[in-house]
Design a protein around this motif. Structure first.
Motif, PDB file in Angstrom:
ATOM      1  N   THR A  59      -3.422  -0.775  -3.838  1.00 46.90           N
ATOM      2  CA  THR A  59      -4.419   0.003  -3.323  1.00 46.90           C
ATOM      3  C   THR A  59      -5.480  -0.079  -3.967  1.00 46.90           C
ATOM      4  O   THR A  59      -6.933  -0.283  -3.524  1.00 46.90           O
ATOM      5  N   ASN A  60      -5.402  -0.357  -5.246  1.00 49.48           N
ATOM      6  CA  ASN A  60      -6.774  -0.666  -6.199  1.00 49.48           C
ATOM      7  C   ASN A  60      -7.241  -2.035  -5.916  1.00 49.48           C
ATOM      8  O   ASN A  60      -8.595  -2.096  -5.889  1.00 49.48           O
ATOM      9  N   ALA A  69       2.516   0.684  -4.925  1.00 52.24           N
ATOM     10  CA  ALA A  69       1.166   1.169  -4.139  1.00 52.24           C
ATOM     11  C   ALA A  69      -0.065   0.989  -4.956  1.00 52.24           C
ATOM     12  O   ALA A  69      -1.052   0.739  -4.311  1.00 52.24           O
ATOM     13  N   SER A  70      -0.175   1.522  -6.301  1.00 51.40           N
ATOM     14  CA  SER A  70      -1.251   1.716  -6.792  1.00 51.40           C
ATOM     15  C   SER A  70      -1.784   0.282  -7.227  1.00 51.40           C
ATOM     16  O   SER A  70      -2.992   0.164  -7.119  1.00 51.40           O
ATOM     17  N   SER A  99      -5.011   0.640 -13.062  1.00 50.97           N
ATOM     18  CA  SER A  99      -4.001   1.125 -12.144  1.00 50.97           C
ATOM     19  C   SER A  99      -3.212   2.266 -12.807  1.00 50.97           C
ATOM     20  O   SER A  99      -2.027   2.521 -12.420  1.00 50.97           O
ATOM     21  N   GLY A 100      -3.911   3.014 -13.811  1.00 54.58           N
ATOM     22  CA  GLY A 100      -3.146   3.967 -14.760  1.00 54.58           C
ATOM     23  C   GLY A 100      -2.378   3.710 -15.762  1.00 54.58           C
ATOM     24  O   GLY A 100      -2.046   4.658 -16.433  1.00 54.58           O
ATOM     25  N   LEU A 136       0.652  -1.289  -0.057  1.00 52.22           N
ATOM     26  CA  LEU A 136       0.061  -0.189  -0.089  1.00 52.22           C
ATOM     27  C   LEU A 136       0.834   1.097  -0.195  1.00 52.22           C
ATOM     28  O   LEU A 136       0.353   2.497   0.133  1.00 52.22           O
ATOM     29  N   SER A 137       2.244   0.982  -0.135  1.00 52.63           N
ATOM     30  CA  SER A 137       3.134   2.361  -0.342  1.00 52.63           C
ATOM     31  C   SER A 137       4.267   1.825  -1.234  1.00 52.63           C
ATOM     32  O   SER A 137       4.643   0.360  -1.299  1.00 52.63           O
ATOM     33  N   GLY A 138       4.922   2.646  -1.680  1.00 53.83           N
ATOM     34  CA  GLY A 138       6.084   2.191  -2.547  1.00 53.83           C
ATOM     35  C   GLY A 138       5.518   2.291  -3.976  1.00 53.83           C
ATOM     36  O   GLY A 138       4.728   2.658  -4.289  1.00 53.83           O
ATOM     37  N   PRO A 139       6.662   1.511  -4.668  1.00 54.27           N
ATOM     38  CA  PRO A 139       6.538   1.417  -6.482  1.00 54.27           C
ATOM     39  C   PRO A 139       5.292   0.847  -6.706  1.00 54.27           C
ATOM     40  O   PRO A 139       4.786   1.369  -7.800  1.00 54.27           O
ATOM     41  N   GLY A 195      11.040  -3.819  -9.969  1.00 52.25           N
ATOM     42  CA  GLY A 195      10.963  -2.602  -9.366  1.00 52.25           C
ATOM     43  C   GLY A 195      12.101  -1.509  -9.223  1.00 52.25           C
ATOM     44  O   GLY A 195      12.194  -0.656  -8.648  1.00 52.25           O
ATOM     45  N   LYS A 196      13.418  -1.944 -10.047  1.00 53.39           N
ATOM     46  CA  LYS A 196      14.300  -1.233  -9.806  1.00 53.39           C
ATOM     47  C   LYS A 196      14.944  -0.451 -11.045  1.00 53.39           C
ATOM     48  O   LYS A 196      15.778   0.481 -10.958  1.00 53.39           O
ATOM     49  N   ASP A 226     -12.833   7.214  -9.983  1.00 49.55           N
ATOM     50  CA  ASP A 226     -11.532   6.972 -10.679  1.00 49.55           C
ATOM     51  C   ASP A 226     -11.101   5.475 -10.648  1.00 49.55           C
ATOM     52  O   ASP A 226     -10.059   5.250 -11.166  1.00 49.55           O
ATOM     53  N   GLY A 257       2.653  -3.615 -12.785  1.00 50.63           N
ATOM     54  CA  GLY A 257       2.910  -2.268 -12.143  1.00 50.63           C
ATOM     55  C   GLY A 257       3.730  -1.397 -12.796  1.00 50.63           C
ATOM     56  O   GLY A 257       3.770  -1.351 -14.152  1.00 50.63           O
ATOM     57  N   ALA A 258       4.610  -0.434 -12.328  1.00 51.22           N
ATOM     58  CA  ALA A 258       5.424   0.605 -13.026  1.00 51.22           C
ATOM     59  C   ALA A 258       6.322  -0.365 -14.072  1.00 51.22           C
ATOM     60  O   ALA A 258       6.735   0.290 -15.005  1.00 51.22           O
TER      61      ALA A 258
END
Lengths: 414, 318
Positions: free
Chosen positions: A44-45, A40-41, A267-268, A35-38, A214-215, A310, A240-241
């Motif tokens: 949370t979703n 998180a989205s 998630s965007g 729920l935090s960090g790279p 994630g890096k 959203d 994710g990212a």
């Protein structure tokens, strides 16, 4: 005197807090995810979708067992297995009996082991592990246990669907596989190689690579290699990212073939891909969002939109998880004896609002369901993602995918 | 061969981006003697502000306005935060900037949420500038290169050729003397801090569309910026430039070529162990360069600290 007043105030406050938590929801589900960090989205979703599913499908229908409600409690594990085990202990100490987690199979591996150990040592407060998204096949094979249930199709099942789609496209002759460097990334690569060599031995795997999870700041060097390899299609399990970074970079640096993915939506990510991803991004997932499969699904989605304007429903399996848990608790007649609930879940056939059935296989606790190959597009989309014009549309449906797939699971049942 | 050229360009883009971040950080360090942990957070703010402005006024206004806002915020942080904490010594300053970094990340999540923002390359620059052997170089990358080089030249000109630059340089080494000559040294400090953070803001504005605009973007870049200025030498602008480019090229080339550790070890005459699966050094033998690309700068930093503690271009022996 002052001290006594303070002491009195503190104890009164703690009594109120204690009482409030005692009167709150009856059945708690611990949601352990980043729920935090790279990432998180993504986490949370997932939490929002769980909270909504619990509220809409259970609490608003009057709860289970004659009025007990569901409450989803979020625990931030910062995507670290070590942190997850601490959060698991916190959740168990709070008396929570149902643990759910999905992001990262590395975390899921640690959790399933810890839960197995905990349940053996503490027969009085056993817990169930509802895995909604960690898809490392080992979790329902070598590392399976009675307490773990997977509601998502595992990496092998999804790869079976992806490779079917690739095998039927004669234009694809060269494949590049890239993923995150951990158990899931390795599982994707192994499955892709195995299925491709079975279905289309003429296809050449021109690259098979893992990158740190994630890096990576800039994926350009990786996309250069992909373009230089002359690949016709890319397979990736990134999320994710890492998914967005890789996908955007591949397309911007001149790759024009399809990119087969597991998690390139919501998630965007859908909004950020936008026009760039059209015609390139393909997804494999269980639930069909567009066109809406049933009226209930459309109503469910609209209600979700009303609550989270959203937000997206990009993990329809979450509502299956809640629905199946509720049905199992109802059938078991208890939410405290998780062994009974687990026996109800195993072998359950569940009518999903997303169309089709979900069948929880008894021998390995792997859910079998319809799998879809979807595309990222802005045409024919009823429910878009991320407030953009884009969404995913089903291109191909595989009914009860991998129903007879073998498993090496040897489950010990209590 | 062509791939080498492409990688040189890619590494240049990464390096120059890193330079814009480290330039501000190294100036601030040499001035105040404090490492600004919140520096990468200003980079993130730059990207988010630019995204918000680009919705209403377009990308170019974002490029213009967002760094200004970030710079003013940075100056404000110096004037009302750091300056007050300064009297208590370096440790409270460090803790202050560290707390600020956490605060900004939470604030960004509070306002914009945790999702990726759809901040994208403007249409004018959204085409392929040229292609080398099938590898297209997006026009936006060329634009990034030009912006960064322009900023470097501008900064170098101001610092070495103008009166303002002379006063800044004097204030860096002899603040008391400069103060005695009638210059407002605290104002200079504030200005340098503001410009430094504004540079980070520019980096955020132009990196946001390519590297993604999300709350983790400061975290991903945070530590590498410190590595850059340590390698380059704390307080040296040229050092920051050389170290940034070095890191950009090292990581790009390490990722682009699959150099296996076993090849290197075999090359220097160590044979592979007969049974790799049971060997104690299995992990060492199977490692490839893309896997360790991102830790290579850290190895370089350790080497520099051992053999040349003041960094490549550093003058101070502290």
């Amino acid at each position: 005197m002052k001290k006594i007043v303070k002491l009195g105030a503190v104890s009164a406050l703690s009594l109120i807090v204690g009482a409030a938590s005692a009167f709150a929801a009856d059945i708690k589900i611990a949601f352990i995810d980043p729920l935090s960090g790279p990432f998180a989205s993504t986490g949370t979703n997932g939490l929002h979708q769980f909270e909504f599913a619990a509220d809409y499908m259970v609490n608003q229908q009057g709860g289970v067992l004659g009025g007990q409600t569901f409450e989803v409690v979020g625990f931030d594990n910062k995507i670290s297995p070590k942190e997850s085990l601490i959060q698991l202990q916190v959740a168990i100490d709070q008396g929570i009996r149902f643990i759910t987690q999905g992001n990262s199979s590395g975390v899921a591996n640690a959790l399933t082991e810890a839960i197995d150990k905990h349940n053996r040592r503490n027969p009085d407060d056993r817990v169930l592990f509802l895995n909604y998204a960690a898809v490392d096949p080992a979790l329902t094979n070598d590392k399976c246990n009675f307490w773990h249930f997977r509601f998502d199709a595992n990496a092998d099942i999804k790869m079976d669907a992806i490779t079917d789609s690739i095998a039927s496209n004669q234009e694809i002759e060269r494949i590049y596989i890239i993923g995150q460097d951990y158990s899931f990334g390795k599982a994707v690569s192994a499955a892709a190689n195995r299925f491709l060599s079975e279905k289309r031995p003429d296809i050449e795997v021109v690259g098979d690579e893992l990158h740190p999870i994630g890096k990576v700041k800039d994926f350009t060097p990786y996309s250069r290699k992909i373009v230089a390899s002359g690949a016709d299609a890319v397979i990736t399990g990134n999320w994710g990212a890492d998914m967005l970074g890789l996908g955007k970079s591949i397309i911007e640096n001149g790759f024009d073939g399809p990119i087969y993915t597991y998690y390139a939506a919501g998630s965007g990510i859908t909004a950020a891909f936008g026009e760039t991803g059209k015609g390139a991004i393909r997804l494999v997932s269980e639930g069909q969002i567009n066109p809406p499969p049933t009226d209930e699904a459309a109503a469910y989605y609209q209600a979700f939109k009303a609550k989270y304007p959203d937000g997206n429903i990009d993990q329809s399996r979450i509502s299956n998880t809640i629905g199946m848990l509720a049905q199992a608790i109802e059938a078991a007649g208890t939410a405290d004896d998780v062994v009974k609930v687990a026996y109800e879940l195993a072998g359950m056939e569940y009518e999903s609002i997303w169309g089709g059935k979900v069948f929880m296989r008894e021998e390995d606790h792997q859910a079998i369901q319809d799998i879809h190959i979807q595309e990222h597009t802005d045409e024919g989309i009823t429910f878009t993602y991320d407030g953009s014009d884009y969404g995913v549309r089903s291109m191909k449906r595989i009914e009860m995918a991998s129903m007879d797939s073998p498993t090496t699971c040897q489950m010990k049942r209590p | 061969m062509e791939l080498i050229l492409v990688n040189l360009i890619d590494g240049l883009v990464t390096g120059l981006l890193l330079f814009m971040l480290s330039a501000g950080l190294t100036l601030i360090f040499s001035m105040m003697g404090v490492l600004n942990f919140a520096h990468a957070s200003f980079y993130m703010l730059g990207a988010y502000f630019a995204y918000q402005i680009s919705i209403a006024l377009g990308f170019w206004m974002g490029l213009l306005i967002a760094p200004l806002i970030v710079g003013i915020m940075g100056a404000g942080v110096e004037r009302y935060g750091l300056r007050r904490v300064h009297q208590y010594g370096h440790v409270p300053e460090l803790i202050f900037t560290f707390g600020l970094a956490l605060l900004i990340e939470e604030l960004v999540q509070f306002i914009w949420g945790k999702n990726q923002m759809p901040y994208s390359v403007p249409d004018v620059l959204n085409f392929t500038a040229f292609a080398i052997a099938g590898n297209s170089i997006p026009a936006y990358k060329i634009f990034m290169i030009f912006i960064s080089i322009a900023i470097f030249i501008g900064l170098l000109y101001i610092l070495t050729r103008t009166r303002v630059g002379m006063i800044i340089q004097a204030a860096l080494s002899y603040p008391r003397t400069v103060e005695a000559l009638g210059h407002n040294v605290p104002l200079i400090f504030m200005g340098v801090f503001g410009v430094g953070t504004a540079l980070a803001g520019v980096a955020g504005v132009i990196a946001g569309p390519v590297l993604g605009t999300f709350p983790g973007m400061a975290f991903v870049l945070g530590s590498i910026v410190f590595v850059t200025i340590v390698i380059g030498g704390l307080g040296s602008l040229w050092g920051a430039l050389v170290a940034s480019l070095l890191i950009g090229w090292i990581t790009t080339f390490a990722k682009s070529y699959n150099i296996a550790m076993s090849d290197i070890l075999n090359g220097i005459g160590i044979p592979s162990p007969a049974d790799l699966d049971t060997s104690a050094f299995r992990d060492l033998w199977t490692v490839t360069s893309p896997q360790i690309a991102d830790i290579l700068p850290y190895i370089l930093m350790v080497m520099i600290l051992i053999f040349r503690p003041q960094g490549l271009f550093g003058k101070r022996q502290s």
